[in-house]
Design a protein around this motif. Structure first.
Motif, PDB file in Angstrom:
ATOM      1  N   ALA A 164       0.831  -1.202   0.000  1.00 42.50           N
ATOM      2  CA  ALA A 164       0.000   0.000   0.000  1.00 42.50           C
ATOM      3  C   ALA A 164       0.866   1.251   0.000  1.00 42.50           C
ATOM      4  CB  ALA A 164      -0.904   0.000   1.227  1.00 42.50           C
ATOM      5  N   LYS A 165       0.451   2.228  -0.801  1.00 43.73           N
ATOM      6  CA  LYS A 165       1.110   3.529  -0.836  1.00 43.73           C
ATOM      7  C   LYS A 165       0.064   4.620  -0.982  1.00 43.73           C
ATOM      8  CE  LYS A 165       5.500   2.671  -0.446  1.00 43.73           C
ATOM      9  NZ  LYS A 165       6.248   3.225   0.700  1.00 43.73           N
ATOM     10  N   ALA A 208      17.287  -0.290   7.197  1.00 40.76           N
ATOM     11  CA  ALA A 208      17.252  -1.139   6.008  1.00 40.76           C
ATOM     12  C   ALA A 208      18.360  -0.729   5.046  1.00 40.76           C
ATOM     13  CB  ALA A 208      15.896  -1.044   5.324  1.00 40.76           C
ATOM     14  N   THR A 209      18.774  -1.661   4.213  1.00 35.36           N
ATOM     15  CA  THR A 209      19.833  -1.392   3.247  1.00 35.36           C
ATOM     16  C   THR A 209      19.300  -1.183   1.839  1.00 35.36           C
ATOM     17  OG1 THR A 209      20.159  -3.766   2.889  1.00 35.36           O
ATOM     18  CG2 THR A 209      21.521  -2.702   4.586  1.00 35.36           C
ATOM     19  N   GLN A 210      17.981  -1.360   1.663  1.00 35.57           N
ATOM     20  CA  GLN A 210      17.397  -1.167   0.338  1.00 35.57           C
ATOM     21  C   GLN A 210      15.979  -0.631   0.483  1.00 35.57           C
ATOM     22  OE1 GLN A 210      17.829  -5.146  -1.133  1.00 35.57           O
ATOM     23  NE2 GLN A 210      16.053  -5.941  -0.042  1.00 35.57           N
ATOM     24  N   SER A 211      15.479  -0.072  -0.598  1.00 37.57           N
ATOM     25  CA  SER A 211      14.158   0.545  -0.580  1.00 37.57           C
ATOM     26  C   SER A 211      13.064  -0.510  -0.470  1.00 37.57           C
ATOM     27  CB  SER A 211      13.933   1.367  -1.847  1.00 37.57           C
ATOM     28  OG  SER A 211      13.818   0.514  -2.982  1.00 37.57           O
ATOM     29  N   GLN A 212      11.867  -0.062  -0.065  1.00 34.12           N
ATOM     30  CA  GLN A 212      10.720  -0.971  -0.008  1.00 34.12           C
ATOM     31  C   GLN A 212      10.397  -1.549  -1.374  1.00 34.12           C
ATOM     32  OE1 GLN A 212       7.507   1.268   1.770  1.00 34.12           O
ATOM     33  NE2 GLN A 212       7.657   0.066   3.644  1.00 34.12           N
ATOM     34  N   LEU A 213      10.576  -0.747  -2.429  1.00 31.13           N
ATOM     35  CA  LEU A 213      10.275  -1.220  -3.774  1.00 31.13           C
ATOM     36  C   LEU A 213      11.178  -2.394  -4.148  1.00 31.13           C
ATOM     37  CD1 LEU A 213       8.856  -1.064  -6.490  1.00 31.13           C
ATOM     38  CD2 LEU A 213      10.397   0.812  -7.131  1.00 31.13           C
ATOM     39  N   PRO A 251       1.031  -2.337 -11.502  1.00 30.31           N
ATOM     40  CA  PRO A 251       2.143  -3.279 -11.388  1.00 30.31           C
ATOM     41  C   PRO A 251       3.405  -2.560 -10.929  1.00 30.31           C
ATOM     42  CG  PRO A 251       0.960  -3.604 -13.454  1.00 30.31           C
ATOM     43  CD  PRO A 251       0.431  -2.336 -12.853  1.00 30.31           C
ATOM     44  N   SER A 252       4.125  -3.127  -9.989  1.00 29.76           N
ATOM     45  CA  SER A 252       5.249  -2.428  -9.366  1.00 29.76           C
ATOM     46  C   SER A 252       6.424  -2.229 -10.300  1.00 29.76           C
ATOM     47  CB  SER A 252       5.708  -3.197  -8.121  1.00 29.76           C
ATOM     48  OG  SER A 252       4.645  -3.291  -7.197  1.00 29.76           O
ATOM     49  N   ASP A 254       5.869   7.737  -2.160  1.00 26.57           N
ATOM     50  CA  ASP A 254       7.241   7.452  -1.722  1.00 26.57           C
ATOM     51  C   ASP A 254       7.674   6.024  -2.069  1.00 26.57           C
ATOM     52  OD1 ASP A 254       5.457   6.414   0.081  1.00 26.57           O
ATOM     53  OD2 ASP A 254       6.526   7.083   1.875  1.00 26.57           O
ATOM     54  N   PHE A 255       7.768   5.767  -3.388  1.00 28.02           N
ATOM     55  CA  PHE A 255       8.264   4.473  -3.843  1.00 28.02           C
ATOM     56  C   PHE A 255       9.697   4.222  -3.382  1.00 28.02           C
ATOM     57  CE2 PHE A 255       5.133   5.469  -7.310  1.00 28.02           C
ATOM     58  CZ  PHE A 255       4.249   4.442  -7.035  1.00 28.02           C
ATOM     59  N   ASP A 256      10.460   5.283  -3.175  1.00 31.02           N
ATOM     60  CA  ASP A 256      11.873   5.162  -2.802  1.00 31.02           C
ATOM     61  C   ASP A 256      12.078   5.002  -1.295  1.00 31.02           C
ATOM     62  OD1 ASP A 256      13.512   5.054  -5.016  1.00 31.02           O
ATOM     63  OD2 ASP A 256      13.449   7.206  -5.348  1.00 31.02           O
ATOM     64  N   TYR A 257      10.990   4.947  -0.536  1.00 34.15           N
ATOM     65  CA  TYR A 257      11.111   4.911   0.920  1.00 34.15           C
ATOM     66  C   TYR A 257      11.997   3.758   1.377  1.00 34.15           C
ATOM     67  CZ  TYR A 257       9.880   4.392   5.831  1.00 34.15           C
ATOM     68  OH  TYR A 257       9.938   4.265   7.195  1.00 34.15           O
TER      69      TYR A 257
END
Length: 323
Positions: A87-88, A109-114, A167-168, A101-104
Motif C-alpha cells: 500500500a502507498k 534497512a539497506t534497500q528501498s521498499q520497492l 504493477p510495481s 514514496d516508492f523510494d522509501y
C-alpha cells in the motif's frame, strides 16, 4: 449499462470498500493529516469480507510501513491468480506537487521498499503490485500528468480511482527517468481496484509482441474470465507501455514450473529489466497453493512466510461470480 443492483456481490463489496477508504481519507485531509496506509488496508479488507477472507500475521517488523500483503484471487474452477501488494498513499505536499514514496527506505534497512517488494515477489513466484490510496476526485482536482489522455480527460477526472492498482515494475521503470510528475504517471497507469471485481468491464485486446506461444496469444487477444481476467488486466498497462518502448523484441520462450497455468512464457523485457509478461503470468495457477486453506484455518505460517509478509487475503467467487 448494467445497474449497480445487477452487479455481482463481489463488485458491490469492492465498491463499498473504495467508498469507505475515500471517506476516511477525506476526513483525515479535512483534519490536515494524511491517512495511514495500514488503516486504509484494514478498512478495505473489512468491507470486502466475507468475499475476501484474510488473516493478518504478527507485526513482524515495525519498519515495514505499508506492509506487503499476499492476495490470491480464486475462481469457481479453482484457477487462481496471486500478487504481492504494498500500500502507498498519493500525497499532496503542496497545492501543485504530488508524491508517492516508492523510494522509501525504512530505518536500518539497506534497500528501498520497492526493491524488497520485488525480491519478495520472486520468493512467492507472483507479480508485485502497488495498491494506491489516492483520495477522492476533490482531493485529486489539481493532479495532472504529462501523458496523453483519452477524450482529453485528465487524470484528475478519473472516477472510482480512489483505490487503484499498478504493477510495481511500472514505478520502477519510471523512476529511472526521474519525471517530475512520477506520482501522477504511476496513478495514470493504474486501474481502479473495483474494476478487477467487475466482470462487465470491457476487456482490451492486448497486442503480443514477437513470436509467442499460441496459448499466450489467445490469452492476450480473447476475453477471459475468472482468475485469468484478473491476470490479463494486470498486463494492460504493461503492454501499452511496452509498445511505446523503442527496443528489439526478444522472441525466445522459456519453460517455467509445471505448477503454472502457462508453462511457456515470453522472455521479452523491453525496458522493464524483467520479462513483463512472465512476471505477471507466473502468478496464474491451475489451482490455489497448498498453504492458503491451512493459513486461513488458523495454522501458523511457516517462518519464512511470516518474516516476509504482513498477511494473506483470498478473494473467492460464489458460484460463477467472478465469471
Amino acid at each position: 449499462m448494467t445497474s449497480l443492483a445487477d452487479r455481482p456481490d463481489l463488485y458491490r463489496a469492492f465498491r463499498r470498500a473504495r467508498i469507505a477508504v475515500d471517506r476516511h481519507a477525506s476526513k483525515m485531509v479535512a483534519a490536515e493529516h494524511i491517512w495511514a496506509e495500514e488503516t486504509a488496508t484494514d478498512l478495505l479488507l473489512g468491507e470486502v469480507w466475507p468475499h475476501a477472507r484474510f488473516r493478518k500475521f504478527t507485526r513482524w517488523q515495525e519498519r515495514h510501513v505499508g506492509a506487503d500483503w499476499l492476495w490470491w484471487w480464486v475462481d469457481s474452477t479453482g484457477e487462481s491468480f496471486g500478487m504481492l501488494v504494498q500500500a502507498k498513499n498519493l500525497k499532496r505536499p503542496s497545492a501543485r506537487r504530488w508524491h508517492i514514496d516508492f523510494d522509501y527506505t525504512p530505518d536500518g534497512a539497506t534497500q528501498s521498499q520497492l526493491t524488497t517488494l520485488l525480491m519478495t515477489s520472486d520468493l512467492f513466484d507472483v507479480p508485485a503490485a502497488h495498491v494506491l490510496y489516492c483520495g477522492n476526485q476533490t482531493y485529486r482536482k489539481s493532479l495532472n500528468c504529462s501523458l496523453r489522455h483519452e477524450n482529453d480527460w485528465g487524470c484528475h477526472k478519473r472516477a472510482r480511482a480512489g483505490v487503484s492498482v499498478v504493477p510495481s515494475i511500472i514505478p520502477k521503470y519510471l523512476k529511472q527517468f526521474g519525471p517530475s510528475d512520477l506520482a501522477a504517471q504511476a496513478f495514470h497507469w493504474s486501474l481502479p481496484l473495483e474494476d478487477f471485481a467487475d466482470p462487465a468491464r470491457d476487456q482490451r485486446r492486448l497486442r503480443p509482441l514477437g513470436r509467442v506461444h499460441p496459448d499466450i496469444k489467445e490469452f492476450m487477444l480473447e476475453p477471459q474470465v475468472g482468475a485469468r481476467r484478473i491476470a490479463k488486466m494486470m498486463l494492460e498497462s504493461l503492454t501499452a507501455m511496452r509498445i511505446g518502448q523503442m527496443s528489439v523484441v526478444q522472441r525466445a520462450d522459456t519453460a517455467y514450473s509445471p505448477d503454472l497455468l502457462f508453462d511457456q512464457l515470453p522472455m521479452d523485457t523491453g525496458h522493464f529489466d524483467v520479462p513483463y509478461v512472465a512476471h505477471v503470468l507466473r502468478g496464474l495457477r491451475p489451482e490455489p497453493p497448498h498453504y492458503l486453506e491451512e493459513l486461513l484455518a488458523g495454522d501458523l505460517p511457516e517462518r519464512w512466510m511470516d518474516e516476509s509478509i504482513a498477511g494473506i487475503a483470498v478473494v473467492s467467487s460464489a458460484g460463477d461470480e467472478m465469471m
